[in-house]
Design a protein around this motif. Structure first.
Motif, PDB file in Angstrom:
ATOM      1  N   VAL A  87       0.834  -1.179   0.037  1.00  0.00           N
ATOM      2  CA  VAL A  87      -0.004  -0.054   0.074  1.00  0.00           C
ATOM      3  C   VAL A  87       0.955   1.196  -0.002  1.00  0.00           C
ATOM      4  CG1 VAL A  87      -1.506   1.380   1.303  1.00  0.00           C
ATOM      5  CG2 VAL A  87      -2.047  -1.230   1.017  1.00  0.00           C
ATOM      6  N   ALA A  88       2.020   1.336   0.767  1.00  0.00           N
ATOM      7  CA  ALA A  88       2.527   2.386   1.001  1.00  0.00           C
ATOM      8  C   ALA A  88       3.525   2.504  -0.473  1.00  0.00           C
ATOM      9  CB  ALA A  88       3.950   2.220   2.040  1.00  0.00           C
ATOM     10  N   HIS A  89       3.851   1.454  -1.027  1.00  0.00           N
ATOM     11  CA  HIS A  89       4.621   1.696  -2.676  1.00  0.00           C
ATOM     12  C   HIS A  89       3.442   2.344  -3.548  1.00  0.00           C
ATOM     13  CE1 HIS A  89       6.939   0.490  -5.943  1.00  0.00           C
ATOM     14  NE2 HIS A  89       5.486   0.262  -6.780  1.00  0.00           N
ATOM     15  N   HIS A  90       2.201   1.974  -3.507  1.00  0.00           N
ATOM     16  CA  HIS A  90       1.142   2.658  -4.161  1.00  0.00           C
ATOM     17  C   HIS A  90       1.022   3.995  -3.774  1.00  0.00           C
ATOM     18  CE1 HIS A  90      -2.555   3.334  -6.434  1.00  0.00           C
ATOM     19  NE2 HIS A  90      -3.171   3.753  -5.456  1.00  0.00           N
ATOM     20  N   MET A  91       1.199   4.248  -2.422  1.00  0.00           N
ATOM     21  CA  MET A  91       1.159   5.743  -2.195  1.00  0.00           C
ATOM     22  C   MET A  91       2.338   6.667  -2.810  1.00  0.00           C
ATOM     23  SD  MET A  91      -0.256   5.576   1.838  1.00  0.00           S
ATOM     24  CE  MET A  91      -0.132   7.433   2.001  1.00  0.00           C
ATOM     25  N   TYR A  92       3.618   5.889  -2.904  1.00  0.00           N
ATOM     26  CA  TYR A  92       4.641   6.608  -3.366  1.00  0.00           C
ATOM     27  C   TYR A  92       4.682   6.832  -4.764  1.00  0.00           C
ATOM     28  CZ  TYR A  92       7.542   6.254   0.973  1.00  0.00           C
ATOM     29  OH  TYR A  92       7.610   6.418   2.401  1.00  0.00           O
ATOM     30  N   ARG A 125      -3.699   2.627   5.644  1.00  0.00           N
ATOM     31  CA  ARG A 125      -2.340   2.225   5.793  1.00  0.00           C
ATOM     32  C   ARG A 125      -2.106   2.310   7.380  1.00  0.00           C
ATOM     33  NH1 ARG A 125       3.225   4.217   6.242  1.00  0.00           N
ATOM     34  NH2 ARG A 125       2.200   6.238   6.415  1.00  0.00           N
ATOM     35  N   LEU A 126      -2.590   3.711   8.010  1.00  0.00           N
ATOM     36  CA  LEU A 126      -2.232   3.599   9.378  1.00  0.00           C
ATOM     37  C   LEU A 126      -3.014   2.873  10.417  1.00  0.00           C
ATOM     38  CD1 LEU A 126      -1.441   7.592   9.378  1.00  0.00           C
ATOM     39  CD2 LEU A 126       0.122   5.710   9.717  1.00  0.00           C
ATOM     40  N   HIS A 127      -4.430   2.834   9.922  1.00  0.00           N
ATOM     41  CA  HIS A 127      -5.306   2.521  10.677  1.00  0.00           C
ATOM     42  C   HIS A 127      -5.192   0.790  10.764  1.00  0.00           C
ATOM     43  CE1 HIS A 127      -9.419   0.684  12.047  1.00  0.00           C
ATOM     44  NE2 HIS A 127      -9.497   1.800  12.559  1.00  0.00           N
ATOM     45  N   SER A 128      -4.934   0.137  10.033  1.00  0.00           N
ATOM     46  CA  SER A 128      -4.303  -1.201   9.870  1.00  0.00           C
ATOM     47  C   SER A 128      -3.138  -1.825  10.333  1.00  0.00           C
ATOM     48  CB  SER A 128      -4.589  -1.835   8.311  1.00  0.00           C
ATOM     49  OG  SER A 128      -5.854  -1.590   7.814  1.00  0.00           O
ATOM     50  N   GLY A 139       1.735  -2.547  14.147  1.00  0.00           N
ATOM     51  CA  GLY A 139       3.010  -3.050  13.447  1.00  0.00           C
ATOM     52  C   GLY A 139       4.055  -1.989  13.738  1.00  0.00           C
ATOM     53  N   TYR A 140       3.668  -0.797  13.647  1.00  0.00           N
ATOM     54  CA  TYR A 140       4.573   0.325  13.576  1.00  0.00           C
ATOM     55  C   TYR A 140       5.168   0.399  14.987  1.00  0.00           C
ATOM     56  CZ  TYR A 140       2.434   1.362   9.062  1.00  0.00           C
ATOM     57  OH  TYR A 140       1.992   1.170   7.982  1.00  0.00           O
ATOM     58  N   LEU A 141       4.209   0.334  16.073  1.00  0.00           N
ATOM     59  CA  LEU A 141       4.773   0.742  17.577  1.00  0.00           C
ATOM     60  C   LEU A 141       4.916  -0.436  18.404  1.00  0.00           C
ATOM     61  CD1 LEU A 141       4.032   4.347  18.405  1.00  0.00           C
ATOM     62  CD2 LEU A 141       6.108   3.131  17.593  1.00  0.00           C
ATOM     63  N   LEU A 142       4.148  -1.576  18.203  1.00  0.00           N
ATOM     64  CA  LEU A 142       4.080  -2.559  19.166  1.00  0.00           C
ATOM     65  C   LEU A 142       5.252  -3.114  19.832  1.00  0.00           C
ATOM     66  CD1 LEU A 142       2.253  -4.531  20.767  1.00  0.00           C
ATOM     67  CD2 LEU A 142       2.333  -6.305  18.847  1.00  0.00           C
ATOM     68  N   ARG A 143       6.204  -3.686  18.783  1.00  0.00           N
ATOM     69  CA  ARG A 143       7.446  -3.851  19.370  1.00  0.00           C
ATOM     70  C   ARG A 143       8.444  -2.903  20.191  1.00  0.00           C
ATOM     71  NH1 ARG A 143      12.133  -7.312  16.081  1.00  0.00           N
ATOM     72  NH2 ARG A 143      11.217  -9.156  17.315  1.00  0.00           N
ATOM     73  N   LEU A 144       8.268  -1.672  19.635  1.00  0.00           N
ATOM     74  CA  LEU A 144       9.144  -0.602  20.460  1.00  0.00           C
ATOM     75  C   LEU A 144       8.470  -0.211  21.765  1.00  0.00           C
ATOM     76  CD1 LEU A 144       9.794   1.915  17.394  1.00  0.00           C
ATOM     77  CD2 LEU A 144      11.558   0.425  18.653  1.00  0.00           C
ATOM     78  N   LEU A 145       7.037   0.044  21.729  1.00  0.00           N
ATOM     79  CA  LEU A 145       6.438   0.168  23.082  1.00  0.00           C
ATOM     80  C   LEU A 145       6.621  -0.725  24.126  1.00  0.00           C
ATOM     81  CD1 LEU A 145       3.148   2.145  22.015  1.00  0.00           C
ATOM     82  CD2 LEU A 145       5.210   3.205  22.407  1.00  0.00           C
ATOM     83  N   HIS A 153      -6.462   4.933  20.767  1.00  0.00           N
ATOM     84  CA  HIS A 153      -6.744   6.307  20.618  1.00  0.00           C
ATOM     85  C   HIS A 153      -6.023   6.800  19.425  1.00  0.00           C
ATOM     86  CE1 HIS A 153      -7.904   7.589  24.579  1.00  0.00           C
ATOM     87  NE2 HIS A 153      -6.908   6.854  25.329  1.00  0.00           N
ATOM     88  N   MET A 154      -5.198   6.395  18.727  1.00  0.00           N
ATOM     89  CA  MET A 154      -4.798   6.723  17.385  1.00  0.00           C
ATOM     90  C   MET A 154      -5.744   6.461  16.345  1.00  0.00           C
ATOM     91  SD  MET A 154      -2.403   8.686  16.101  1.00  0.00           S
ATOM     92  CE  MET A 154      -1.682   8.839  14.548  1.00  0.00           C
TER      93      MET A 154
END
Length: 371
Positions: A99-104, A299-302, A306-312, A329-330
């Motif tokens: 999806v991000a590739h499509h956005m680029y 992209r963000l909602h789904s 994955g973006y922050l689970l491991r870091l948090l 919340h996000m």
């Protein structure tokens, strides 16, 4: 942000190809072993592996090692260099990379790059992910050899014959020859590189004189230009938390605003910086930004988990339950169309000086002043 030449792709007349979440194919990509890997050399250099060696192990053993993935909180992560990257490599994460590739492509009006490359023969895609960009470049330049490198062997089984993939960690010393590549492509390596100056020195060494590098990155901190984002909006909390997690991880998420400076410091010339905006949802009346916002919201909602689970949970030591509340919340904030927020980003390209310029500069550096 640097003051290098900048133009935002906000012209409605330049509207790129249109698609909707219902029409874009999102294939589930099969796991594949790389065509080639520098794995033995890398693991010899990595003290985390102690005195262990894979020399003498057969292909089946190596295959099992690379694809014996790590599972945390229901998500799948790479096993090679476990913990070096914050994102999962499961089917959902891979689909969202596409999806991000499509956005680029929408952002760049259907182009795969902005650097003015001419008939490249050796192309390197650093952090290739699903390999979708590398495969498209192989089709665009059929006479070139395109190499995609990533920590995860998640690329498709069937690729153009001139496209290969390798499992490697680009934060370790590179084993590619000097003056080898005509074009090096870097996209979404934010939060992945501990020393960007060293990374760009490796790129410099491996680029041919006259070759180009292009760095495509976006911010993780939503901003608004019209004052519609209140000081207490959750977007502020999200951005500050993501940046802080990256800093504590030792791998900054702020590279999008520093790429041009790092490239100049590494010795690249002709640095050109293009800015872009990805709205947080479809709030914009501009057709192109509206379309990008719809895709970015999806992209963000789904992908927030994955973006922050491991870091948090590992870096900031949050509980799984606390993390899920934060992500909820996000997701709720992404439905706020009254706040005209977006993620800024940059496409920066630069050139390694040609041989004559390199020789001239070397001569000047070594020339002793007259007494």
């Amino acid at each position: 942000m640097t003051s290098s030449p900048c133009e935002e792709h906000d012209d409605p007349a330049a509207l790129g190809p249109s698609a909707s979440p219902d029409t874009l194919p999102l294939p589930h990509l099969p796991v594949q072993l790389p065509h080639h890997s520098h794995g033995d050399d890398d693991m010899d250099r990595d003290s985390a592996y102690g005195d262990d060696s894979l020399i003498g192990d057969d292909t089946v053993t190596l295959s099992t090692y690379i694809t014996d993935y790590r599972y945390e909180n229901g998500r799948r992560y790479h096993s090679y260099r476990d913990g070096a990257y914050w994102g999962p490599n499961d089917d959902l994460a891979n689909e969202l990379q596409n999806v991000a590739h499509h956005m680029y492509l929408l952002t760049l009006d259907g182009k795969l790059h902005l650097a003015p490359i001419d008939n490249p023969q050796e192309i390197l895609d650093v952090g290739t992910g699903t390999g979708i960009w590398a495969g498209a470049m192989a089709d665009e330049f059929p006479s070139a050899k395109v190499t995609g490198v990533d920590l995860s062997p998640i690329q498709p089984l069937f690729n153009p014959i001139n496209c290969i993939f390798e499992v490697d960690d680009v934060t370790l010393p590179w084993t590619y020859p000097s003056n080898h590549f005509d074009f090096i492509h870097v996209r979404e390596l934010f939060g992945s590189i501990p020393d960007w100056d060293e990374f760009f020195r490796q790129c410099w060494r491996c680029l041919k004189p006259g070759g180009y590098i292009e760095v495509v990155e976006h911010s993780v901190e939503p901003i608004a230009d019209d004052g519609s984002m209140a000081p207490d909006h959750f977007y502020h909390v999200w951005g500050e938390t993501a940046v802080d997690a990256g800093e504590q991880f030792g791998k900054t998420f702020l590279i999008w605003e520093r790429s041009a400076t790092h490239l100049r410091d590494a010795g690249f010339v002709g640095v050109v910086e293009h800015g872009f905006k990805w709205p947080m949802n479809g709030w914009s009346s501009d057709p192109k930004l509206h379309e990008l916002g719809r895709w970015n919201q999806l992209r963000l909602h789904s992908g927030l988990e994955g973006y922050l689970l491991r870091l948090l949970t590992t870096v900031l030591q949050w509980s799984y339950e606390q993390t899920q509340v934060f992500l909820a919340h996000m997701r709720n904030s992404l439905r706020d169309y009254d706040t005209h927020a977006y993620l800024p980003g940059t496409v920066v390209y630069a050139r390694k000086p040609d041989s004559a310029a390199l020789l001239h500069n070397s001569h000047q550096q070594h020339q002793q002043p007259h007494s």
